[in-house]
Every structure is written in structure tokens, then in C-alpha cells.
Design a protein around this motif. Structure first.
Motif, PDB file in Angstrom:
ATOM      1  N   THR A 215       0.792  -1.220   0.000  1.00 20.11           N
ATOM      2  CA  THR A 215       0.000   0.000   0.000  1.00 20.11           C
ATOM      3  C   THR A 215       0.825   1.271   0.000  1.00 20.11           C
ATOM      4  O   THR A 215       0.299   2.345  -0.224  1.00 20.11           O
ATOM      5  N   GLY A 216       2.109   1.210   0.294  1.00 18.93           N
ATOM      6  CA  GLY A 216       2.926   2.413   0.332  1.00 18.93           C
ATOM      7  C   GLY A 216       3.320   2.889  -1.054  1.00 18.93           C
ATOM      8  O   GLY A 216       3.332   2.129  -2.015  1.00 18.93           O
ATOM      9  N   ILE A 217       3.646   4.175  -1.172  1.00 13.91           N
ATOM     10  CA  ILE A 217       4.148   4.729  -2.426  1.00 13.91           C
ATOM     11  C   ILE A 217       5.512   4.093  -2.713  1.00 13.91           C
ATOM     12  O   ILE A 217       6.380   4.088  -1.858  1.00 13.91           O
ATOM     13  N   PRO A 218       5.730   3.522  -3.907  1.00 15.61           N
ATOM     14  CA  PRO A 218       7.001   2.838  -4.201  1.00 15.61           C
ATOM     15  C   PRO A 218       8.202   3.774  -4.098  1.00 15.61           C
ATOM     16  O   PRO A 218       8.093   4.992  -4.284  1.00 15.61           O
ATOM     17  N   SER A 219       9.362   3.173  -3.818  1.00 14.56           N
ATOM     18  CA  SER A 219      10.585   3.961  -3.660  1.00 14.56           C
ATOM     19  C   SER A 219      11.051   4.574  -4.983  1.00 14.56           C
ATOM     20  O   SER A 219      11.824   5.527  -4.986  1.00 14.56           O
ATOM     21  N   ASN A 220      10.598   4.030  -6.127  1.00 10.39           N
ATOM     22  CA  ASN A 220      11.016   4.561  -7.419  1.00 10.39           C
ATOM     23  C   ASN A 220      10.051   5.623  -7.963  1.00 10.39           C
ATOM     24  O   ASN A 220      10.072   5.940  -9.147  1.00 10.39           O
ATOM     25  N   ALA A 221       9.196   6.161  -7.077  1.00  9.14           N
ATOM     26  CA  ALA A 221       8.290   7.235  -7.500  1.00  9.14           C
ATOM     27  C   ALA A 221       9.090   8.495  -7.807  1.00  9.14           C
ATOM     28  O   ALA A 221      10.083   8.798  -7.144  1.00  9.14           O
ATOM     29  N   GLY A 222       8.651   9.239  -8.817  1.00  5.83           N
ATOM     30  CA  GLY A 222       9.330  10.475  -9.178  1.00  5.83           C
ATOM     31  C   GLY A 222       9.116  11.559  -8.136  1.00  5.83           C
ATOM     32  O   GLY A 222       8.114  11.573  -7.421  1.00  5.83           O
ATOM     33  N   ILE A 263       3.594  16.928 -10.103  1.00  7.97           N
ATOM     34  CA  ILE A 263       3.894  15.603  -9.560  1.00  7.97           C
ATOM     35  C   ILE A 263       3.867  14.601 -10.707  1.00  7.97           C
ATOM     36  O   ILE A 263       2.856  14.506 -11.413  1.00  7.97           O
ATOM     37  N   PRO A 264       4.931  13.825 -10.930  1.00  5.96           N
ATOM     38  CA  PRO A 264       4.856  12.741 -11.921  1.00  5.96           C
ATOM     39  C   PRO A 264       3.969  11.624 -11.366  1.00  5.96           C
ATOM     40  O   PRO A 264       4.154  11.182 -10.232  1.00  5.96           O
ATOM     41  N   THR A 265       2.991  11.187 -12.147  1.00  5.77           N
ATOM     42  CA  THR A 265       2.037  10.194 -11.638  1.00  5.77           C
ATOM     43  C   THR A 265       2.562   8.762 -11.699  1.00  5.77           C
ATOM     44  O   THR A 265       2.040   7.893 -11.001  1.00  5.77           O
ATOM     45  N   THR A 266       3.588   8.498 -12.506  1.00  9.42           N
ATOM     46  CA  THR A 266       4.114   7.142 -12.633  1.00  9.42           C
ATOM     47  C   THR A 266       4.612   6.644 -11.287  1.00  9.42           C
ATOM     48  O   THR A 266       5.384   7.319 -10.601  1.00  9.42           O
ATOM     49  N   ASN A 267       4.157   5.461 -10.894  1.00  5.09           N
ATOM     50  CA  ASN A 267       4.489   4.833  -9.610  1.00  5.09           C
ATOM     51  C   ASN A 267       3.977   5.619  -8.409  1.00  5.09           C
ATOM     52  O   ASN A 267       4.360   5.340  -7.273  1.00  5.09           O
ATOM     53  N   VAL A 268       3.102   6.612  -8.636  1.00  6.58           N
ATOM     54  CA  VAL A 268       2.501   7.370  -7.547  1.00  6.58           C
ATOM     55  C   VAL A 268       0.980   7.222  -7.573  1.00  6.58           C
ATOM     56  O   VAL A 268       0.362   6.885  -6.574  1.00  6.58           O
TER      57      VAL A 268
END
Length: 403
Positions: A215-222, A263-268
Motif C-alpha cells: 500500500t505504500g508509495i514505491p521507492s522509485n516514484a518520481g 507531480i509525476p504520476t508514474t508509480n505514484v
């Protein structure tokens, strides 16, 4: 009379945060005359302590001539409660000065463990949580073994000593006053109850371990991006290009300069489900002010918008399509409102919460518009201050969003 020494002034970030919240905290320092202390060429060390001692030591980032910022990362296990902060400014001359001189800066960290299985951001480390539940699990297994062995010994004693009937009757009664038909019935009841508790604990442990990583935001989020191509004069200070301005407890964004906060939405964020929580202070009211805007690759948009009358609305549709709205007068110039935008493809709905109140629900189907665009424009066309911003990869519950 004592003369007041140096002091610390918090310029943004708030004095109460959730454990694991990575919101940056910004501070200015003033000398004994009340003048701002220049941090040019200096470094700033930070110590965070609770009643038992120092729980975190880190180095702040000097974001401009007068401001030092730091944040408490998800890997920093500080615990919850009242915290004291002490800053050490290391000047280029080699002199070190501690701030504040007469007390400590205060910060309150609140706990998040009650809803760790539901929260969209992981607040407790994977290793810590699995370790705690494994310890509980092992302790419960040990208690089961001890209780079962104790009952076996009692049965052996009864058989060997040929006890009186009154003793047998007494042994059939458990700690809740329930009288079982025989000793074996009482023992079986204890084992069955404890086995069920063990099974439930196994399931709960498995669920929490799975959700802690999912459920957490991934570490590779922009990373979020603030930009302004030119310098800007604001309240007697000149800010270099691309240097953000913090005022009224948040980040100032004025698209007319132009300034952008994206905010980049990829991986977020993704179109299946999620939640965006934002705090906004409008500096003007006009038709139609766009916040948290994502344009779909084809047509339509994801959009929080405010009218000149102060009506707050949320829509995932075509331009001019359906939306959820408050009454007029909710948004006001120079006053904060908070909004939570939630969507769930599986539940086929999107929902708007404003100032902790549920405003309404509307039909949502990811297949109609497809995936989100790649960029969210947080403040799109009129000046405003962003006081909070939180993203979750799940649709958070009503209970969590009503506050």
C-alpha cells in the motif's frame, strides 16, 4: 531581568506530524536582537529527542540564505509523543551556535499503528512489524504448550491420587465459571479456543505483512518539481530562479510568473484506485481555478476546481461533465480548505471530502477514460498556497478521511 537569547521560528511544515510523514519542516533562526541569522556557507545539524534521550540526529538542508529544512524519513523510527528539537549552526568561521538558547523547539509526532493495514503510506518498517507479530505468535504458542502440559499433569495427579468427587467437580470449572461435563471437556475447550486465536493471529500477520509492502508509495516514484524561470521579489526578499517561496504555512505557487508545482504520476497514482489529500489557501477567487489537475491522454481530466463563488468541486470526466460540489462560500481568499479526492474502479465510484465532510459520490469506471496522464499540476492557473499534499495508492476509508 534576563535578556532573551537566540530563537527558532518555524516557517512551514506544522508542529504536529504523523510518524513516518516525510513532510519537510522549515525553520529560520534569529539572534538575540531578533534579526534573521544568515546561513550562507553554514551547515545545520539537528537533534530530535524524547523524554528518554536523543532519537534522531541528522543534517538539515539549507534551502536559502535564512531557511534550514529537514524531514523525518520512513526509516527513522522515532516513536510517537512530544519531541524536543535542538539545532547547531556551524558557521564558515568555525564557530558553532546552538538554537534556541533558552529552551527547545517542540514537535509532536502522532502514532499511525491503529490503521497500518489500511493506510496508503507505510508508516512502520516491514522488518519491525513482522518481528513484533512473530514475537506475539511465539509467545502465544508457548502459552498454549504450558497450559496443555499443566492440564496433563492435573489429570495424572487425579488418577494417581484417586481424588474425591468434590475435587473433580472443582477441576471441571474454568476461570469464567463454566462447568464442563468432564476434565477432558475443559481441556479440549482450552485447546480449541487457543488454536482459533493462533489461526486468527496467523491470518492477521499475513495480511499486515502483505499490505505493509503493497500500500505504500514505491521507492522509485518520481519527485515533485517546483519551477520558476526567473528571480522573484516577495515581501522584501529576492528569490533565485527555481527557489520555492514558503508563506502562510505552505508552498506559494503563482502560475502567472509562471511558477509550476507538478507531480509525476508514474508509480505514484493510477486509475484503478487511490486517494489525494490536499490543503489549499486560495489567494484569489475566480472561475475556474484548477487544482490537482491530470489530463487524460485522450480527452477529459481528473480535476479539483473552485468557482468564483467559493464552490469546491471534483470531477473525473470530460470538460463540462459530471462533478461533485459543495455549496458556495466554502473556499475563501486567504483561508485554508482541505480536500480528499478518492476513486475506486472496483467499487465504480469517486468521492469528494471537503474539510473532513463527505460531499458526495459519483460513478467512476476506469475503462471509460483509461490510464491517467503522466503529470499532475497541483496549482494550475491561479495563485494559491499548498499547505499539505498526500498521495495513497489505495482508496482510503471514510473513517480515515473524515477528520
Amino acid at each position: 531581568m534576563y535578556k532573551v537569547g537566540n530563537s527558532v521560528e518555524q516557517v512551514y511544515g506544522g508542529a504536529i506530524i504523523k510518524q513516518g510523514d516525510r513532510t519537510p519542516l522549515g525553520f529560520n533562526f534569529r539572534d538575540e536582537n531578533g534579526e534573521l541569522v544568515s546561513l550562507l556557507g553554514a551547515t545545520v545539524d539537528v537533534k530530535l529527542a524524547n523524554r528518554k534521550g536523543v532519537v534522531l540526529s541528522t543534517r538539515a538542508v539549507v534551502s536559502d540564505e535564512y531557511t534550514a529544512t529537514f524531514s523525518i524519513g520512513t526509516s527513522d523510527i522515532t516513536g510517537a509523543g512530544e519531541m524536543r528539537i535542538e539545532f547547531t549552526v556551524n558557521y564558515p568561521s568555525g564557530i558553532k551556535e546552538k538554537f534556541p538558547s533558552d529552551d527547545w523547539q517542540r514537535l509532536k509526532i502522532t502514532s499511525t499503528l491503529d490503521d497500518v493495514g489500511k493506510a496508503g503510506v507505510s508508516y512502520i518498517t516491514f522488518e519491525k512489524m513482522t518481528g513484533e507479530f512473530q514475537t506475539q505468535f511465539n509467545a502465544l504458542k508457548s502459552d498454549v504448550s504450558k497450559e496443555t502440559e499443566l492440564q496433563k499433569q492435573r489429570i495424572d495427579n487425579l488418577i494417581n491420587a484417586v481424588p474425591q468427587p468434590s475435587e473433580v467437580v472443582y477441576a471441571r470449572e474454568d476461570e469464567k465459571g463454566v462447568v464442563h461435563p468432564n476434565l477432558k471437556g475443559r481441556i479440549d475447550s482450552i485447546i480449541d479456543t487457543t488454536s482459533a486465536e493462533l489461526e486468527n493471529l496467523k491470518k492477521e500477520n499475513s495480511f499486515l505483512v502483505k499490505n505493509a509492502s503493497a500500500t505504500g508509495i514505491p521507492s522509485n516514484a518520481g519527485a515533485p518539481t517546483f519551477s520558476r524561470a526567473t528571480t522573484r521579489d516577495y515581501k522584501g526578499r529576492t528569490y533565485p530562479a527555481n527557489t520555492p517561496i514558503y508563506d502562510m504555512g505552505g508552498l506559494l505557487v503563482d502560475p502567472s510568473f509562471p511558477e509550476t508545482f507538478t507531480i509525476p504520476t508514474t508509480n505514484v497514482l493510477n486509475a484503478n484506485e487511490g486517494t489525494v489529500e490536499v490543503g489549499i489557501i486560495p489567494l484569489v477567487l475566480a472561475d475556474t481555478m484548477n487544482y490537482c489537475r491530470i489530463d487524460f491522454p485522450s480527452t477529459g481530466r481528473f480535476l479539483l476546481f473552485v468557482s468564483a463563488s467559493g464552490r469546491v468541486s471534483f470531477s473525473i470526466d470530460e470538460w463540462g461533465g459530471a462533478s461533485i460540489s459543495t455549496a458556495s462560500g466554502v473556499a475563501k481568499v486567504n483561508e485554508q480548505f482541505t480536500a480528499a479526492l478518492r476513486w475506486n474502479h472496483k467499487a465504480k465510484e469517486y468521492t469528494l471530502f471537503v474539510n473532513g465532510q463527505k460531499m458526495g459520490v459519483h460513478y467512476y469506471d476506469k475503462n471509460v477514460k483509461g490510464e491517467f496522464g503522466t503529470i499532475m499540476s497541483v496549482v494550475h492557473n491561479y495563485p494559491a498556497i499548498v499547505t499539505k499534499l498526500r498521495f495513497s495508492t489505495i482508496a482510503r476509508s471514510d473513517k480515515e478521511l473524515k477528520a
